[in-house]
Design an enzyme around this catalytic site. Structure first.
Site, mmCIF file in Angstrom:
data_model
loop_
_atom_site.group_PDB
_atom_site.id
_atom_site.type_symbol
_atom_site.label_atom_id
_atom_site.label_comp_id
_atom_site.label_asym_id
_atom_site.label_seq_id
_atom_site.Cartn_x
_atom_site.Cartn_y
_atom_site.Cartn_z
ATOM 1 N N TYR A 153 1.514 72.590 22.100
ATOM 2 C CA TYR A 153 1.599 71.918 20.809
ATOM 3 C C TYR A 153 1.009 70.525 20.950
ATOM 4 O O TYR A 153 1.344 69.796 21.878
ATOM 5 C CB TYR A 153 3.052 71.813 20.346
ATOM 6 C CG TYR A 153 3.212 71.094 19.019
ATOM 7 C CD1 TYR A 153 2.748 71.671 17.839
ATOM 8 C CD2 TYR A 153 3.809 69.846 18.949
ATOM 9 C CE1 TYR A 153 2.882 71.017 16.625
ATOM 10 C CE2 TYR A 153 3.950 69.179 17.738
ATOM 11 C CZ TYR A 153 3.490 69.769 16.581
ATOM 12 O OH TYR A 153 3.628 69.116 15.379
ATOM 13 N N ASP A 248 -2.462 65.636 27.064
ATOM 14 C CA ASP A 248 -1.524 65.284 26.009
ATOM 15 C C ASP A 248 -0.196 64.960 26.683
ATOM 16 O O ASP A 248 0.597 65.853 26.976
ATOM 17 C CB ASP A 248 -1.394 66.421 25.000
ATOM 18 C CG ASP A 248 -0.423 66.076 23.875
ATOM 19 O OD1 ASP A 248 0.255 65.034 23.977
ATOM 20 O OD2 ASP A 248 -0.343 66.852 22.908
ATOM 21 N N LYS A 276 6.102 59.266 21.510
ATOM 22 C CA LYS A 276 7.517 59.341 21.904
ATOM 23 C C LYS A 276 7.972 58.106 22.701
ATOM 24 O O LYS A 276 8.181 57.062 22.093
ATOM 25 C CB LYS A 276 7.782 60.680 22.599
ATOM 26 C CG LYS A 276 7.469 61.839 21.622
ATOM 27 C CD LYS A 276 7.920 63.221 22.008
ATOM 28 C CE LYS A 276 7.772 64.161 20.813
ATOM 29 N NZ LYS A 276 6.792 65.200 20.931
HETATM 30 C C1 LIG Z 1 5.662 65.580 19.844
HETATM 31 C C2 LIG Z 1 4.318 65.967 20.359
HETATM 32 C C3 LIG Z 1 3.144 65.700 19.646
HETATM 33 C C4 LIG Z 1 3.158 65.178 18.241
HETATM 34 O O1 LIG Z 1 3.732 63.929 18.140
HETATM 35 P P1 LIG Z 1 4.311 63.458 16.698
HETATM 36 O O2 LIG Z 1 4.707 62.044 16.936
HETATM 37 O O3 LIG Z 1 5.461 64.387 16.415
HETATM 38 O O4 LIG Z 1 3.215 63.614 15.727
HETATM 39 C C5 LIG Z 1 1.943 65.962 20.250
HETATM 40 N N1 LIG Z 1 1.876 66.470 21.484
HETATM 41 C C6 LIG Z 1 2.982 66.750 22.201
HETATM 42 C C7 LIG Z 1 2.844 67.283 23.588
HETATM 43 C C8 LIG Z 1 4.238 66.524 21.647
HETATM 44 O O5 LIG Z 1 5.335 66.852 22.334
#
Ligand SMILES: *Cc1c(COP(=O)(O)O)cnc(C)c1O
Length: 446
Positions: A153, A248, A276
Protein backbone atom coordinates in the site's frame (compact mmCIF):
# COMPACT_ATOMS: atom_id res chain seq x y z
CA UNK A 1 -20.71 -9.75 11.67
CA UNK A 2 -21.93 -9.69 15.26
CA UNK A 3 -19.74 -10.99 18.01
CA UNK A 4 -21.84 -12.06 20.98
CA UNK A 5 -20.02 -11.85 24.28
CA UNK A 6 -20.81 -13.21 27.67
CA UNK A 7 -19.47 -11.95 30.95
CA UNK A 8 -17.22 -8.95 30.48
CA UNK A 9 -19.37 -6.85 28.13
CA UNK A 10 -17.76 -3.44 28.03
CA UNK A 11 -20.17 -0.53 28.05
CA UNK A 12 -20.47 0.74 24.51
CA UNK A 13 -23.68 2.81 24.58
CA UNK A 14 -22.02 6.12 23.80
CA UNK A 15 -19.88 4.67 20.99
CA UNK A 16 -23.00 3.05 19.54
CA UNK A 17 -24.98 6.29 19.69
CA UNK A 18 -22.14 8.29 18.18
CA UNK A 19 -21.63 5.72 15.44
CA UNK A 20 -25.34 5.84 14.55
CA UNK A 21 -25.19 9.64 14.37
CA UNK A 22 -21.86 9.60 12.49
CA UNK A 23 -23.31 7.42 9.76
CA UNK A 24 -25.87 10.13 8.95
CA UNK A 25 -23.08 12.55 8.11
CA UNK A 26 -19.90 10.69 7.20
CA UNK A 27 -19.77 7.79 4.71
CA UNK A 28 -19.75 4.69 6.90
CA UNK A 29 -19.43 6.96 9.92
CA UNK A 30 -15.69 7.41 9.43
CA UNK A 31 -13.06 9.44 7.60
CA UNK A 32 -10.86 6.46 6.74
CA UNK A 33 -12.36 3.06 5.96
CA UNK A 34 -10.64 0.55 8.27
CA UNK A 35 -11.73 2.59 11.29
CA UNK A 36 -15.30 1.38 10.68
CA UNK A 37 -14.47 -2.12 12.02
CA UNK A 38 -15.76 -3.78 8.83
CA UNK A 39 -12.87 -6.26 9.03
CA UNK A 40 -13.88 -7.43 12.50
CA UNK A 41 -17.55 -6.45 12.84
CA UNK A 42 -19.09 -4.61 15.75
CA UNK A 43 -19.11 -0.97 16.73
CA UNK A 44 -15.97 1.13 16.45
CA UNK A 45 -15.01 2.69 19.76
CA UNK A 46 -15.17 6.47 19.65
CA UNK A 47 -12.02 7.66 21.36
CA UNK A 48 -12.24 10.51 23.84
CA UNK A 49 -8.63 10.86 24.94
CA UNK A 50 -5.30 9.11 25.16
CA UNK A 51 -2.14 9.29 27.23
CA UNK A 52 1.06 7.28 26.95
CA UNK A 53 0.19 3.69 26.02
CA UNK A 54 -3.51 4.05 26.86
CA UNK A 55 -6.63 5.24 25.07
CA UNK A 56 -10.05 5.92 26.64
CA UNK A 57 -13.29 5.61 24.72
CA UNK A 58 -16.41 7.72 25.12
CA UNK A 59 -17.92 5.14 27.49
CA UNK A 60 -14.95 5.43 29.82
CA UNK A 61 -13.35 2.08 28.92
CA UNK A 62 -9.60 2.18 28.62
CA UNK A 63 -7.27 0.07 26.55
CA UNK A 64 -3.57 -0.64 26.13
CA UNK A 65 -3.17 0.71 22.61
CA UNK A 66 -1.17 -1.00 19.87
CA UNK A 67 -2.75 0.95 17.01
CA UNK A 68 -0.66 4.07 17.76
CA UNK A 69 -2.80 6.01 15.27
CA UNK A 70 -1.59 3.48 12.63
CA UNK A 71 2.07 4.11 13.36
CA UNK A 72 2.97 7.75 14.01
CA UNK A 73 2.91 7.66 17.82
CA UNK A 74 6.24 6.00 18.57
CA UNK A 75 6.57 8.31 21.60
CA UNK A 76 3.13 7.31 22.87
CA UNK A 77 0.02 9.46 23.10
CA UNK A 78 0.20 13.07 24.26
CA UNK A 79 3.91 12.88 25.06
CA UNK A 80 4.54 15.97 27.26
CA UNK A 81 7.48 17.14 25.12
CA UNK A 82 5.50 16.81 21.89
CA UNK A 83 2.42 18.50 23.33
CA UNK A 84 4.51 21.37 24.70
CA UNK A 85 6.20 21.84 21.32
CA UNK A 86 2.83 22.02 19.54
CA UNK A 87 1.41 24.43 22.13
CA UNK A 88 4.43 26.67 21.93
CA UNK A 89 4.31 26.70 18.13
CA UNK A 90 0.56 27.45 18.14
CA UNK A 91 1.07 30.58 20.23
CA UNK A 92 3.29 31.90 17.43
CA UNK A 93 0.66 31.26 14.74
CA UNK A 94 -0.61 28.12 13.04
CA UNK A 95 0.40 28.70 9.43
CA UNK A 96 2.13 31.41 7.42
CA UNK A 97 2.51 30.08 3.88
CA UNK A 98 6.13 31.17 4.07
CA UNK A 99 9.33 29.31 4.96
CA UNK A 100 10.26 28.74 8.61
CA UNK A 101 13.28 27.70 10.65
CA UNK A 102 11.46 24.57 11.88
CA UNK A 103 11.38 23.18 8.33
CA UNK A 104 15.13 23.60 8.05
CA UNK A 105 15.69 21.90 11.40
CA UNK A 106 13.41 18.97 10.57
CA UNK A 107 15.09 18.58 7.18
CA UNK A 108 18.46 18.43 8.92
CA UNK A 109 17.25 15.71 11.30
CA UNK A 110 15.74 13.71 8.44
CA UNK A 111 18.97 13.91 6.45
CA UNK A 112 21.10 12.89 9.46
CA UNK A 113 18.94 9.81 9.93
CA UNK A 114 18.71 9.01 6.20
CA UNK A 115 22.03 9.56 4.42
CA UNK A 116 20.40 8.65 1.06
CA UNK A 117 18.30 11.83 1.37
CA UNK A 118 20.20 14.82 0.02
CA UNK A 119 17.16 17.05 -0.46
CA UNK A 120 13.74 16.61 1.11
CA UNK A 121 10.29 18.14 0.52
CA UNK A 122 7.65 18.12 3.28
CA UNK A 123 4.03 17.53 2.33
CA UNK A 124 0.92 16.77 4.40
CA UNK A 125 0.40 13.02 3.98
CA UNK A 126 2.09 9.81 2.95
CA UNK A 127 -0.21 9.65 -0.07
CA UNK A 128 1.08 12.99 -1.30
CA UNK A 129 4.66 11.83 -0.77
CA UNK A 130 4.36 8.61 -2.81
CA UNK A 131 2.24 10.24 -5.51
CA UNK A 132 4.82 12.94 -6.03
CA UNK A 133 7.80 10.61 -5.79
CA UNK A 134 6.34 8.66 -8.72
CA UNK A 135 5.68 11.80 -10.75
CA UNK A 136 9.26 12.79 -10.11
CA UNK A 137 10.60 9.35 -11.05
CA UNK A 138 8.64 9.45 -14.31
CA UNK A 139 9.90 12.92 -15.12
CA UNK A 140 13.48 12.04 -14.29
CA UNK A 141 13.58 8.79 -16.29
CA UNK A 142 11.21 9.80 -19.09
CA UNK A 143 9.39 6.49 -18.55
CA UNK A 144 5.77 5.79 -17.63
CA UNK A 145 5.48 2.37 -15.99
CA UNK A 146 5.92 1.65 -12.31
CA UNK A 147 6.40 -1.67 -10.57
CA UNK A 148 4.91 -2.36 -7.15
CA UNK A 149 4.26 -5.47 -5.10
CA UNK A 150 1.00 -7.27 -4.40
CA UNK A 151 -0.42 -6.18 -1.08
CA UNK A 152 1.88 -3.15 -0.98
CA UNK A 153 0.00 0.00 0.00
CA UNK A 154 1.42 3.34 -1.01
CA UNK A 155 -1.48 5.65 -0.34
CA UNK A 156 -4.56 6.08 -2.51
CA UNK A 157 -3.28 7.84 -5.64
CA UNK A 158 -4.86 6.42 -8.82
CA UNK A 159 -1.92 4.48 -10.18
CA UNK A 160 -1.19 2.87 -6.84
CA UNK A 161 -4.64 1.39 -6.31
CA UNK A 162 -3.98 -1.60 -8.45
CA UNK A 163 -5.50 -5.01 -7.92
CA UNK A 164 -3.14 -7.18 -5.95
CA UNK A 165 -2.67 -10.63 -7.36
CA UNK A 166 -2.44 -9.65 -10.99
CA UNK A 167 -0.13 -12.02 -12.79
CA UNK A 168 3.52 -11.06 -12.79
CA UNK A 169 3.65 -9.93 -16.37
CA UNK A 170 0.14 -8.65 -16.87
CA UNK A 171 -0.62 -4.97 -16.61
CA UNK A 172 -2.69 -3.91 -13.64
CA UNK A 173 -6.43 -3.53 -13.39
CA UNK A 174 -7.80 -0.84 -11.10
CA UNK A 175 -8.51 -1.81 -7.49
CA UNK A 176 -11.20 0.83 -7.04
CA UNK A 177 -13.92 2.17 -9.30
CA UNK A 178 -13.03 5.66 -10.41
CA UNK A 179 -9.45 4.81 -11.22
CA UNK A 180 -9.08 5.20 -15.00
CA UNK A 181 -7.99 1.97 -16.66
CA UNK A 182 -5.24 3.94 -18.37
CA UNK A 183 -3.83 4.98 -14.97
CA UNK A 184 -3.90 1.45 -13.60
CA UNK A 185 -2.40 0.08 -16.80
CA UNK A 186 0.79 1.97 -16.04
CA UNK A 187 1.28 -0.12 -12.89
CA UNK A 188 2.83 -3.58 -12.82
CA UNK A 189 2.38 -5.63 -9.67
CA UNK A 190 4.23 -8.80 -8.70
CA UNK A 191 4.35 -10.87 -5.48
CA UNK A 192 6.32 -9.44 -2.55
CA UNK A 193 9.63 -11.18 -1.85
CA UNK A 194 9.62 -12.67 -5.36
CA UNK A 195 12.87 -11.59 -7.01
CA UNK A 196 12.29 -13.68 -10.11
CA UNK A 197 8.88 -12.11 -10.74
CA UNK A 198 10.35 -8.63 -10.33
CA UNK A 199 13.19 -9.44 -12.69
CA UNK A 200 10.78 -10.91 -15.26
CA UNK A 201 8.49 -7.89 -15.05
CA UNK A 202 11.39 -5.55 -15.72
CA UNK A 203 12.67 -7.80 -18.50
CA UNK A 204 9.25 -7.82 -20.14
CA UNK A 205 9.27 -4.01 -20.22
CA UNK A 206 12.93 -3.15 -20.70
CA UNK A 207 13.84 0.46 -19.93
CA UNK A 208 10.14 1.35 -19.62
CA UNK A 209 9.78 1.20 -15.85
CA UNK A 210 10.36 4.55 -14.16
CA UNK A 211 10.51 3.18 -10.63
CA UNK A 212 10.15 0.16 -8.45
CA UNK A 213 8.28 1.22 -5.31
CA UNK A 214 8.40 -1.06 -2.30
CA UNK A 215 7.63 -1.12 1.39
CA UNK A 216 11.03 -2.40 2.55
CA UNK A 217 9.21 -4.09 5.40
CA UNK A 218 5.64 -4.68 4.28
CA UNK A 219 3.16 -3.27 6.78
CA UNK A 220 -0.14 -3.03 4.98
CA UNK A 221 -0.91 -6.71 4.46
CA UNK A 222 0.15 -7.31 8.03
CA UNK A 223 3.86 -7.14 8.77
CA UNK A 224 6.01 -9.13 6.34
CA UNK A 225 9.79 -8.85 6.55
CA UNK A 226 11.81 -8.72 3.35
CA UNK A 227 13.31 -12.13 2.55
CA UNK A 228 17.11 -12.16 2.77
CA UNK A 229 18.46 -10.70 -0.46
CA UNK A 230 15.12 -9.33 -1.69
CA UNK A 231 15.96 -5.65 -1.23
CA UNK A 232 19.54 -6.15 -2.45
CA UNK A 233 18.19 -7.74 -5.63
CA UNK A 234 15.79 -4.88 -6.21
CA UNK A 235 18.71 -2.47 -5.86
CA UNK A 236 20.73 -4.40 -8.46
CA UNK A 237 17.81 -4.91 -10.86
CA UNK A 238 16.79 -1.26 -10.85
CA UNK A 239 20.36 -0.07 -11.26
CA UNK A 240 20.87 -2.38 -14.25
CA UNK A 241 17.63 -1.28 -15.91
CA UNK A 242 17.93 2.44 -15.15
CA UNK A 243 14.73 2.44 -13.08
CA UNK A 244 14.70 4.29 -9.77
CA UNK A 245 14.31 2.42 -6.52
CA UNK A 246 11.79 4.08 -4.20
CA UNK A 247 11.54 2.93 -0.61
CA UNK A 248 8.14 3.73 0.82
CA UNK A 249 9.23 4.14 4.44
CA UNK A 250 6.05 5.88 5.55
CA UNK A 251 5.68 3.21 8.27
CA UNK A 252 9.25 1.95 8.60
CA UNK A 253 11.01 5.34 8.66
CA UNK A 254 12.13 6.07 12.25
CA UNK A 255 10.28 2.85 13.23
CA UNK A 256 12.51 -0.17 12.47
CA UNK A 257 15.63 1.97 13.08
CA UNK A 258 16.21 5.70 13.26
CA UNK A 259 17.23 5.55 9.59
CA UNK A 260 14.39 3.18 8.73
CA UNK A 261 14.63 -0.06 6.81
CA UNK A 262 17.41 1.34 4.64
CA UNK A 263 19.60 1.59 7.73
CA UNK A 264 18.50 -1.75 9.11
CA UNK A 265 19.07 -3.62 5.83
CA UNK A 266 21.85 -1.34 4.51
CA UNK A 267 20.35 -0.46 1.13
CA UNK A 268 20.52 2.98 -0.45
CA UNK A 269 17.37 3.74 -2.46
CA UNK A 270 17.21 6.62 -4.95
CA UNK A 271 14.12 8.15 -3.36
CA UNK A 272 12.47 7.66 0.03
CA UNK A 273 8.92 8.44 1.11
CA UNK A 274 8.23 9.26 4.75
CA UNK A 275 5.11 9.96 6.79
CA UNK A 276 3.57 8.94 10.09
CA UNK A 277 6.40 9.24 12.68
CA UNK A 278 8.05 12.18 10.88
CA UNK A 279 4.99 14.23 11.82
CA UNK A 280 4.82 13.08 15.43
CA UNK A 281 1.05 12.58 15.20
CA UNK A 282 0.29 15.61 13.05
CA UNK A 283 -0.29 15.45 9.28
CA UNK A 284 3.13 15.27 7.61
CA UNK A 285 4.63 13.35 4.73
CA UNK A 286 7.97 13.80 3.02
CA UNK A 287 9.84 12.60 -0.01
CA UNK A 288 13.52 12.99 -0.66
CA UNK A 289 16.61 11.41 -2.08
CA UNK A 290 19.36 11.98 -4.62
CA UNK A 291 19.98 15.66 -5.24
CA UNK A 292 20.08 15.25 -9.04
CA UNK A 293 16.56 13.80 -8.93
CA UNK A 294 15.14 16.16 -6.30
CA UNK A 295 16.43 19.17 -8.25
CA UNK A 296 13.73 18.40 -10.81
CA UNK A 297 11.10 19.54 -8.29
CA UNK A 298 9.61 23.02 -8.67
CA UNK A 299 10.92 25.72 -8.14
CA UNK A 300 14.35 24.24 -9.01
CA UNK A 301 12.99 22.14 -11.84
CA UNK A 302 9.87 21.60 -13.94
CA UNK A 303 8.08 18.92 -11.85
CA UNK A 304 5.19 20.60 -10.07
CA UNK A 305 4.12 19.92 -6.51
CA UNK A 306 2.83 22.42 -3.95
CA UNK A 307 0.84 22.55 -0.69
CA UNK A 308 -0.98 25.29 1.21
CA UNK A 309 -0.17 23.68 4.56
CA UNK A 310 3.06 21.91 3.57
CA UNK A 311 5.70 22.26 6.26
CA UNK A 312 3.02 23.50 8.65
CA UNK A 313 4.59 24.96 11.81
CA UNK A 314 2.60 22.86 14.29
CA UNK A 315 3.34 19.70 12.33
CA UNK A 316 7.04 20.55 12.06
CA UNK A 317 7.16 21.18 15.83
CA UNK A 318 5.57 17.81 16.57
CA UNK A 319 7.94 16.07 14.16
CA UNK A 320 10.99 17.80 15.61
CA UNK A 321 10.04 16.96 19.21
CA UNK A 322 9.42 13.33 18.27
CA UNK A 323 12.60 12.84 16.24
CA UNK A 324 14.66 14.39 19.04
CA UNK A 325 13.32 11.77 21.45
CA UNK A 326 14.34 9.06 19.01
CA UNK A 327 17.96 10.17 18.84
CA UNK A 328 18.43 9.39 22.56
CA UNK A 329 20.76 6.40 22.99
CA UNK A 330 19.20 3.00 23.57
CA UNK A 331 15.75 3.89 22.23
CA UNK A 332 15.63 1.24 19.52
CA UNK A 333 17.20 -1.49 21.69
CA UNK A 334 14.52 -0.79 24.27
CA UNK A 335 11.73 -1.02 21.65
CA UNK A 336 13.25 -4.22 20.30
CA UNK A 337 13.32 -5.91 23.73
CA UNK A 338 9.81 -4.82 24.65
CA UNK A 339 8.41 -5.89 21.28
CA UNK A 340 10.16 -9.27 21.40
CA UNK A 341 8.67 -9.85 24.84
CA UNK A 342 5.24 -9.12 23.35
CA UNK A 343 5.42 -11.28 20.21
CA UNK A 344 7.26 -14.16 21.94
CA UNK A 345 4.58 -14.09 24.62
CA UNK A 346 1.75 -13.99 22.07
CA UNK A 347 3.25 -16.96 20.24
CA UNK A 348 3.53 -18.93 23.49
CA UNK A 349 -0.01 -18.06 24.54
CA UNK A 350 -1.36 -19.24 21.18
CA UNK A 351 0.64 -22.45 21.43
CA UNK A 352 -0.73 -23.15 24.92
CA UNK A 353 -4.25 -22.58 23.66
CA UNK A 354 -3.65 -24.81 20.62
CA UNK A 355 -4.33 -21.98 18.17
CA UNK A 356 -2.45 -21.89 14.85
CA UNK A 357 -0.79 -18.48 14.95
CA UNK A 358 2.26 -16.98 13.24
CA UNK A 359 3.88 -13.79 14.47
CA UNK A 360 5.90 -11.55 12.18
CA UNK A 361 7.87 -8.72 13.71
CA UNK A 362 10.53 -6.25 12.63
CA UNK A 363 11.58 -3.95 15.47
CA UNK A 364 8.46 -2.52 17.08
CA UNK A 365 6.03 -3.34 14.24
CA UNK A 366 4.29 -6.72 14.36
CA UNK A 367 1.36 -8.80 13.19
CA UNK A 368 0.02 -12.07 14.54
CA UNK A 369 -1.60 -14.05 11.72
CA UNK A 370 -4.15 -16.76 12.46
CA UNK A 371 -2.55 -19.39 10.27
CA UNK A 372 -0.02 -22.20 10.76
CA UNK A 373 2.28 -21.44 7.83
CA UNK A 374 4.88 -18.67 7.56
CA UNK A 375 3.51 -15.46 6.02
CA UNK A 376 5.89 -14.19 3.36
CA UNK A 377 3.69 -12.47 0.78
CA UNK A 378 0.13 -11.34 0.07
CA UNK A 379 -1.05 -14.81 -0.93
CA UNK A 380 0.16 -16.41 2.30
CA UNK A 381 -1.22 -13.49 4.33
CA UNK A 382 -4.63 -14.03 2.78
CA UNK A 383 -4.56 -17.65 4.04
CA UNK A 384 -5.04 -16.28 7.58
CA UNK A 385 -8.35 -17.00 9.29
CA UNK A 386 -9.96 -13.57 9.45
CA UNK A 387 -12.96 -14.84 11.44
CA UNK A 388 -10.63 -16.06 14.16
CA UNK A 389 -8.84 -12.75 14.06
CA UNK A 390 -12.19 -10.95 14.50
CA UNK A 391 -13.07 -13.05 17.57
CA UNK A 392 -9.59 -12.55 19.02
CA UNK A 393 -9.74 -8.82 18.35
CA UNK A 394 -13.05 -8.44 20.18
CA UNK A 395 -11.94 -10.66 23.07
CA UNK A 396 -8.81 -8.53 23.44
CA UNK A 397 -10.90 -5.37 23.33
CA UNK A 398 -13.08 -6.74 26.13
CA UNK A 399 -9.93 -7.48 28.11
CA UNK A 400 -8.66 -3.92 27.62
CA UNK A 401 -6.28 -4.26 24.67
CA UNK A 402 -6.75 -2.30 21.46
CA UNK A 403 -5.29 -4.02 18.38
CA UNK A 404 -5.72 -2.99 14.74
CA UNK A 405 -9.29 -3.74 13.60
CA UNK A 406 -8.11 -5.93 10.71
CA UNK A 407 -5.94 -9.01 10.35
CA UNK A 408 -3.96 -7.26 7.62
CA UNK A 409 -2.52 -4.37 9.60
CA UNK A 410 0.49 -3.81 11.79
CA UNK A 411 0.55 -3.32 15.55
CA UNK A 412 3.03 -0.92 17.11
CA UNK A 413 4.89 -0.80 20.42
CA UNK A 414 5.78 2.70 21.60
CA UNK A 415 8.25 4.20 24.05
CA UNK A 416 5.33 4.71 26.42
CA UNK A 417 4.60 0.98 26.73
CA UNK A 418 5.94 -0.64 29.89
CA UNK A 419 6.77 -4.23 30.75
CA UNK A 420 3.63 -4.15 32.89
CA UNK A 421 1.60 -3.19 29.77
CA UNK A 422 3.11 -6.09 27.86
CA UNK A 423 2.43 -8.53 30.68
CA UNK A 424 -1.16 -7.33 31.00
CA UNK A 425 -1.53 -7.78 27.25
CA UNK A 426 -0.19 -11.33 27.43
CA UNK A 427 -2.55 -12.18 30.29
CA UNK A 428 -5.42 -10.85 28.16
CA UNK A 429 -4.18 -12.83 25.16
CA UNK A 430 -4.08 -16.07 27.15
CA UNK A 431 -7.78 -15.58 27.86
CA UNK A 432 -8.60 -14.38 24.37
CA UNK A 433 -6.93 -17.28 22.56
CA UNK A 434 -8.88 -19.64 24.82
CA UNK A 435 -12.11 -17.86 23.96
CA UNK A 436 -11.37 -18.07 20.22
CA UNK A 437 -11.27 -21.87 20.36
CA UNK A 438 -13.97 -22.45 22.99
CA UNK A 439 -16.43 -20.46 20.94
CA UNK A 440 -15.51 -22.45 17.84
CA UNK A 441 -16.05 -25.78 19.61
CA UNK A 442 -19.40 -24.54 20.91
CA UNK A 443 -20.43 -23.52 17.41
CA UNK A 444 -19.21 -26.84 16.03
CA UNK A 445 -21.24 -28.72 18.67
CA UNK A 446 -24.44 -26.78 18.00
C1 LIG B 1 0.11 5.02 5.69
C2 LIG B 1 0.91 4.72 4.46
C3 LIG B 1 0.86 5.53 3.33
C4 LIG B 1 -0.12 6.66 3.18
O1 LIG B 1 0.07 7.65 4.12
P1 LIG B 1 -1.18 8.64 4.46
O2 LIG B 1 -0.58 9.64 5.38
O3 LIG B 1 -2.22 7.75 5.09
O4 LIG B 1 -1.63 9.20 3.17
C5 LIG B 1 1.72 5.26 2.30
N1 LIG B 1 2.59 4.24 2.36
C6 LIG B 1 2.65 3.43 3.43
C7 LIG B 1 3.66 2.32 3.46
C8 LIG B 1 1.80 3.63 4.51
O5 LIG B 1 1.83 2.80 5.55
Amino acid sequence: MSVPREGLAARTQRSEALFAEAQKHLPGGVDSPVRAFRGVGGTPRFIARAKGSAVWDEDGNHYVDYLASWGPLIAGHAHPGVVAAIQEAATRGTSYGAPTQAEVELAQLVKQAFPSIELVRFVSSGTEATMTALRLARAFTGRDLILKFDGGYHGHADGLLVQAGSGPLTLGAPDSPGVPAVAAAQTLSVPYNDVVAARDALAAHPRQVAAVIVEPVAGNMGVIPPAPGFLEHLRELTRADGALLIFDEVITGFRVALGGAQERFRIRPDLTCLGKIVGGGLPVGAYGGRADIMQQISPLGPVYQAGTLSGNPLAMAAGLATLRLLTEPGVYDHLERLSARLTDGLGNAALSAGVAYTTNRVGSMFTGFFCPEPVTDYASAKAADTRRYARFFHAMLEHGVYLAPSQFEAGFVSLAHTEADIDATLAAAAEAFGEVTSRESRVAGE
